[in-house]
Enzyme design. Structure first.
Site, PDB file in Angstrom:
ATOM      1  N   GLU A 183       0.826  -1.194   0.000  1.00  0.00           N
ATOM      2  CA  GLU A 183       0.000   0.000   0.000  1.00  0.00           C
ATOM      3  C   GLU A 183       0.865   1.251   0.000  1.00  0.00           C
ATOM      4  O   GLU A 183       1.939   1.289   0.601  1.00  0.00           O
ATOM      5  CB  GLU A 183      -0.939   0.012   1.210  1.00  0.00           C
ATOM      6  CG  GLU A 183      -2.030  -1.029   1.092  1.00  0.00           C
ATOM      7  CD  GLU A 183      -3.090  -0.906   2.170  1.00  0.00           C
ATOM      8  OE1 GLU A 183      -4.193  -1.432   1.958  1.00  0.00           O
ATOM      9  OE2 GLU A 183      -2.826  -0.299   3.217  1.00  0.00           O
ATOM     10  N   CYS A 225      -1.174   5.698  10.909  1.00  0.00           N
ATOM     11  CA  CYS A 225       0.119   5.125  11.251  1.00  0.00           C
ATOM     12  C   CYS A 225      -0.009   3.805  11.992  1.00  0.00           C
ATOM     13  O   CYS A 225      -0.758   3.688  12.952  1.00  0.00           O
ATOM     14  CB  CYS A 225       0.888   6.124  12.120  1.00  0.00           C
ATOM     15  SG  CYS A 225       2.562   5.610  12.479  1.00  0.00           S
TER      16      CYS A 225
END
Length: 373
Positions: free
Chosen positions: A91, A345
């Protein structure tokens, strides 16, 4: 791989040398491919005749493809699921920042949308950080330099990329040669990104840090520290055992002495684990001789299996206040982007058996605002 990406520079240069073709054609090839990502090799103009059969047999303009692109509700973040030619996926995340909405050094500034791309360097990761979903995948394989650069080519079709951060899947410095070559390509024609707008994040691979400035001068270094002492660091970061904190700090001080670069320190805030006042004081003392910017990162849940919780807002603010007030360390709190598409994150993970996205990546407020020239 039998077929190389056209952006695998070393392979392309070697093949050209063996065929007596000058490597000055390489930037011309790349420019054409960037403008025409799905082109075939015969459509590239003005090459020696010997180049075409070589390119057709051994290279592809793009060896990867975007399987899906998902926008956050506010359309600030776009998450790309990119399928590689070996069947695995990574990704990459595009984060847009409107400079007109913020200030720099207290002054309003003109501008517009500025985009940062978070790229992956490996499929999976062997570092085993307990707060990061990517580690649950284990390590699958390294990306070639071309596969890393292709993420930038794909992303530029969605938004003009100004900054690149190596904060996606994988430990970039465990794929060091591909990292270096990819950055060198990104900073040369036709991409021409400034080295100052590229940031490489590492858990602290000491031998790589020791040569980082020689190989990639002016590129920013970010270190995933996450704890101010070795014991806590080993509890939450399995790889920390191989890179003792004292030796890591020595390496960072040596790096800074040779580069004069500010070091970005990433610090994930885990409730009751590393977010107490004593931890802030320990961190302040640890960094007192290092010119650094500390980025406090809110922990993002990675599933029901996680034993960690997000630090309370008041704990994060108190932590920041201690670092700023007591130790005069520039400290920011990361603005998370793309949480509604699992684009934050530590959430980056790909379900390889089903080839569908289950995670994402992230960055910070605006990477350029953290740079100290």
């Amino acid at each position: 791989m039998a077929i190389h990406s056209i952006f695998d520079y070393t392979s392309l240069r070697c093949e050209f040398e063996k065929s007596g073709i000058s490597d000055h054609f390489i930037p011309l090839i790349w420019k054409h491919v960037v403008q025409n990502p799905s082109c075939d090799m015969d459509s590239i103009p003005s090459l020696p005749s010997a180049a075409y059969p070589l390119l057709r047999s051994k290279f592809r303009s793009m060896t990867s493809a975007v399987s899906s692109a998902v926008d956050s509700k506010d359309r600030v973040t776009t998450k790309l699921l990119i399928r590689l030619q070996n069947g695995t996926s990574v990704e990459a995340v595009i984060m847009r920042y409107d400079t007109r909405l913020g200030k720099y050094d207290g002054k309003p500034r003109p501008g517009g949308i500025r985009s940062t791309l978070c790229v992956s360097s490996q499929v999976g990761c062997k570092m085993g950080c307990r707060f990061c979903a990517t580690g649950t995948m284990g390590f699958k394989n390294n990306l070639s330099s071309g596969e890393i650069v292709e993420q930038l080519v794909h992303a530029n079709r969605f938004s003009k990329i100004r900054n690149v951060v190596f904060m996606g899947m994988g430990e970039p410095m465990n794929n060091y040669s591909s990292l270096v070559e990819a950055v060198q390509i990104m900073t040369g024609p036709p991409f021409q990104l400034s080295p100052k707008r590229i940031t490489v994040s590492t858990v602290g691979i000491i031998h790589a840090i020791n040569k980082f400035n020689d190989d990639l001068p002016n590129v920013n270094l970010a270190v995933s520290l996450h704890a101010p002492d070795q014991e806590v660091r080993c509890q939450i970061m399995r790889a920390a055992r191989a890179f003792p904190l004292t030796k890591l700090m020595d390496a960072l001080l040596s790096y800074q002495a040779s580069s004069n670069q500010t070091v970005f320190v990433e610090y994930i805030m885990l409730d009751g684990v590393n977010d107490q006042e004593q931890h802030a004081h320990q961190l302040g003392k640890l960094l007192e001789n290092l010119k650094s910017v500390v980025n406090l990162i809110p922990f993002n849940p990675i599933g029901t299996s996680s034993n960690y919780k997000t630090s309370k807002d008041q704990s994060v603010k108190k932590f920041q206040k201690i670092l700023r007030g007591n130790y005069n360390i520039r400290t920011t709190i990361r603005q998370e982007m793309g949480q509604d598409i699992s684009g934050a994150c530590g959430q980056l993970v790909v379900n390889l058996s089903e080839q569908r996205s289950a995670g994402g990546a992230s960055l910070l407020t605006d990477i350029e605002d953290l740079h100290i020239r």
